[in-house]
Write an enzyme that holds these catalytic residues in place. Structure first.
Site, short mmCIF file in Angstrom:
data_model
loop_
_atom_site.label_atom_id
_atom_site.label_comp_id
_atom_site.label_asym_id
_atom_site.label_seq_id
_atom_site.Cartn_x
_atom_site.Cartn_y
_atom_site.Cartn_z
N GLU A 1 1.83 2.18 8.29
CA GLU A 1 2.70 0.79 7.82
C GLU A 1 3.43 0.41 8.94
O GLU A 1 3.99 1.17 9.72
CB GLU A 1 3.86 1.44 6.83
CG GLU A 1 4.80 0.54 6.32
CD GLU A 1 4.11 -0.64 5.45
OE1 GLU A 1 3.09 -0.40 4.88
OE2 GLU A 1 4.62 -1.85 5.80
N THR B 1 0.50 -5.39 3.29
CA THR B 1 -0.33 -4.00 3.28
C THR B 1 -1.64 -4.27 2.40
O THR B 1 -2.82 -3.90 2.90
CB THR B 1 0.38 -2.95 2.47
OG1 THR B 1 1.56 -2.61 3.21
CG2 THR B 1 -0.70 -1.79 2.65
N HIS C 1 8.39 1.62 6.95
CA HIS C 1 8.48 0.13 6.34
C HIS C 1 10.00 -0.63 6.64
O HIS C 1 10.77 0.37 6.43
CB HIS C 1 8.14 0.35 4.80
CG HIS C 1 8.00 -0.83 4.05
ND1 HIS C 1 8.96 -1.93 3.79
CD2 HIS C 1 6.81 -1.28 3.72
CE1 HIS C 1 8.24 -2.73 3.09
NE2 HIS C 1 7.21 -2.76 3.09
N ASP D 1 -1.11 -1.88 9.86
CA ASP D 1 -1.44 -2.76 8.64
C ASP D 1 -0.92 -4.35 9.13
O ASP D 1 -1.91 -5.23 8.69
CB ASP D 1 -0.91 -2.51 7.32
CG ASP D 1 0.37 -2.28 7.15
OD1 ASP D 1 1.13 -2.37 8.21
OD2 ASP D 1 0.92 -2.13 5.74
N HIS D 2 0.18 -4.24 9.71
CA HIS D 2 0.67 -5.67 9.89
C HIS D 2 1.89 -5.81 10.89
O HIS D 2 2.24 -4.44 10.99
CB HIS D 2 1.00 -6.69 8.74
CG HIS D 2 1.95 -5.72 7.55
ND1 HIS D 2 3.20 -5.34 7.73
CD2 HIS D 2 1.65 -5.14 6.57
CE1 HIS D 2 3.51 -4.88 6.94
NE2 HIS D 2 2.41 -4.59 6.13
C1 GP9 Z 1 3.72 -0.72 -0.90
C2 GP9 Z 1 3.41 -0.69 0.39
C3 GP9 Z 1 4.24 -1.59 1.19
O1 GP9 Z 1 2.94 0.17 -1.84
O2 GP9 Z 1 1.92 -0.81 0.60
O3 GP9 Z 1 3.66 -2.80 0.98
P1 GP9 Z 1 4.14 -4.02 1.99
O4 GP9 Z 1 5.49 -4.63 1.68
O5 GP9 Z 1 4.01 -3.51 3.53
O6 GP9 Z 1 3.00 -5.09 1.84
MN MN Z 2 2.53 -2.75 4.72
#
Ligand code: GP9
Ligand code: MN
Length: 645
Positions: free
Chosen positions: A251, A296, A411, A470-471
């Protein structure tokens, strides 16, 4: 008093208040909406009021049968609410238009059990309707039609309250409508009735574009694809044949964190830093995320389809009923079993619907984990208990498997519970940036723990591991603090390079190394499938194998900017990739720019028009989403795939 009795407006006010209260009670009793703060509490209370005023107010427009119309509208809305309640009791989800269109298969899943989900006390949800009927026949029998101007005032009031509600909701959850990440959120902020309308508008929009498309729309795309296919590198092709595959979404994890040292010399991610030097590891250090608003879920989409995410909204949410030819589905043809592990609820990013289209056999969502408060932070499970609780489920999977783990602890806004970290925060004026180092360090420890568990149970040496950020985690809003962290000014080019996320692929028995070629998330699928010995030339994809000798060495961003080994384009300005200086003309950027724009248009066409339904890759067995369900541990189906394949 008599005047009040004779007034439609009095009848209307009673109807509105009853309906408002009933809906609010239903929200509180029936749905787990995850109310976190007092603003959300207030919005939940407020949102049925605007719907009541607006919908019931429509009846005031008519001079005749006003009361009857109000009762009918009340009944229809009550029915919608009750249908959602029953559906939610089983699926933990709200009814959407696609669900209604697929009523046969969904109804099939509910089957006989629908009656067991209903209860005599549920009559409460129609009680206001019954009260109104009695009132209409007794006290208000003689009520006269009002001056019709009242309907204008009422509708205006309804709309005003709605806009007020929406404004507050956007404040609490920016881009609520455009990102539309979770049905739970939409219902929590806007209410069940407004959600249905929103859902209907979105579906009409996307189905019209789909309806106008035909098979000829894919011809040009296919030609482009064939002309730009990157053949596998024989040195790596098939080197991981038959092995298990585990993807780990890290994340918000950016590449600058790898080997980063805190001012006191401590490494933030000692485990990942050691992993990139493992002899079997390929570490791609010039690799970019390409996500849009779907965050994500966009990264997941890129990784498994090698198509780009949409310019607006998430593919997972808006295009989950399309035909896809995704990695889990492809691997099914090679005997693989597939599963996702994620410590958040299945409706988030519409995953429970999209994963069926991608061909996932199993989805272990929050319902499979111990979500007690000490295990949870932010969106869901903390990474350490998450990996720990996942292991027994992973070990039960039939091999070879293709599994995906989606971490959560790192996150935004990266706040940690004090007992979970003793790592120092960074020292800037920006709390978000400061905390990022602590949560990344926590994630790193969780990843180490996971890898140790894989070593202990023997999976480590028969599994390809793909770790990816992921980003971005730190957005441009934090550039001031980032200047302090990085010790340099965040120019447009530096900002583009900050979009680098690490890609780490470990292939047991294969010599890896540091890989400096430019690449993006789009490239992962052909890279991994080629390692598994599956040539992707027949699949409609835009990625280029990172290990191929002909790898194209550029990566685009969803906004049309791009990075290559020679030039970088930001906001339509062309920079030299080495010196980072602005170039006098855009000439050197032109060729790649043309390809970037072409690919984005083509990929959007595939997704928006659902063009893969017209395309059948050789040897690929199409997915039928109806063959899958993820009913959770209680449904007793989640641990056993119902796939007929
Ligand atoms: C939530 C997680 C986070 O299930 O995948 O999502 P994001 O806000 O990073 O897209
Ligand atoms: Mn994410």
């Amino acid at each position: 008093m008599k005047k009040l009795k004779n007034s439609h407006i009095t009848f209307f006010v009673i109807a509105v208040v009853l309906f408002w209260m009933k809906t609010y009670i239903a929200y509180r009793i029936e749905f787990k909406l995850g109310i976190d703060n007092s603003l959300q509490k207030f919005l939940l209370f407020l949102n049925p009021l605007s719907s009541s005023l607006f919908f019931l107010g429509l009846a005031l427009f008519f001079k005749k049968h006003t009361k009857l119309l109000m009762i009918i509208i009340n009944f229809l809305l009550s029915f919608l609410l009750y249908a959602n309640i029953v559906y939610y009791r089983f699926f933990n989800d709200f009814i959407t238009i696609p669900v209604l269109l697929q009523a046969k298969s969904n109804g099939g899943q509910l089957g006989e059990s629908i009656y067991s989900l209903m209860h005599p006390l549920d009559l409460f949800y129609f009680s206001d309707c019954m009260i109104l009927m009695i009132l209409a026949l007794t006290v208000f029998r003689k009520a006269n039609a009002e001056n019709r101007k009242s309907y204008k005032i009422v509708l205006l009031l309804g709309v005003t309250i709605f806009l007020f509600n929406l404004g507050l909701a956007e404040k609490d959850r920016p881009q609520l409508l455009s990102r539309s990440f979770d049905r739970n959120y939409l219902v929590k902020y806007l209410g069940a009735y407004n959600f249905t309308i929103y859902d209907a508008i979105q579906n009409i929009e996307s189905s019209s574009e789909r309806a106008l498309a035909d098979s000829s729309d894919i011809t040009d795309i296919q030609n482009y694809r064939n002309a730009n296919y990157t053949p596998p590198n024989p040195a790596y092709f098939g080197k991981a044949k038959g092995m298990n595959v585990i993807f780990i979404s890290m994340e918000s994890f950016q590449n600058f964190m790898i080997d980063f040292k805190m001012p006191d010399g401590q490494e933030v991610t000692p485990f990942l830093n050691s992993l990139i030097h493992d002899p079997n590891t390929f570490y791609f250090n010039n690799f970019y995320h390409q996500t849009g608003q779907g965050k994500t879920s966009d990264a997941e989409f890129l990784m498994e389809n090698s198509l780009y995410p949409l310019p607006q909204g998430a593919v997972f949410v808006n295009k989950a009923l399309n035909t896809y030819q995704a990695t889990p589905a492809i691997l099914k043809g090679y005997g693989y079993h597939s599963a996702v592990f994620h410590g958040n609820y299945k409706t988030f990013w519409n995953r429970n619907v999209m994963y069926k289209a991608l061909g996932y056999d199993q989805f272990f969502d929050a319902e499979y984990y111990d979500m007690s408060p000490e295990n949870k932070k932010n969106y869901g499970m903390k990474d350490k208990p998450y990996f720990q609780e996942s292991m027994p489920m992973l070990e039960k999977l039939k091999q070879p498997f293709y599994a995906k783990f989606i971490t959560l602890s790192n996150h935004f806004p990266f706040a940690m519970d004090p007992q979970d970290t003793n790592f120092p925060a960074f020292d800037t004026d920006d709390t978000v940036v400061n905390q990022y180092f602590q949560s990344a360090n926590y994630m790193d420890q969780a990843l180490e723990q996971f890898c140790n568990a894989l070593k202990a149970d023997g999976l480590w040496n028969k599994t390809v591991l793909v770790f990816y950020g992921d980003h971005y985690g730190i957005s441009e809003n934090h550039n001031e603090a980032m200047t302090k962290v990085l010790g340099k000014e965040i120019t447009p080019v530096v900002n583009a390079k900050l979009q680098q996320v690490p890609l780490i692929i470990r292939v047991p028995g294969v010599k890896g190394g540091i890989q400096t070629q430019v690449g993006g998330e789009i490239d992962v699928r052909p890279t991994v499938l080629h390692l598994l010995g599956i040539d992707t030339k027949d699949y409609m994809e835009f990625g280029s194998d990172l290990l191929s000798k002909q790898h194209r060495k550029w990566a685009l961003f969803r906004n049309g900017d791009f990075v290559s080994d020679k030039v970088i384009q930001v906001n339509d300005k062309c920079y030299d990739a080495q010196t980072e200086q602005l170039l006098g003309s855009n000439d050197l950027c032109k060729d790649i720019d043309t390809r970037v724009k072409t690919e984005l248009v083509m990929s959007d066409d595939i997704v928006n028009k659902d063009l893969l339904r017209f395309y059948k890759p050789k040897g690929f067995k199409p997915i039928n989403p109806d063959d899958y369900n993820y009913l959770g541990p209680k449904g007793n189906k989640g641990s056993k795939p119902v796939s007929k394949n």
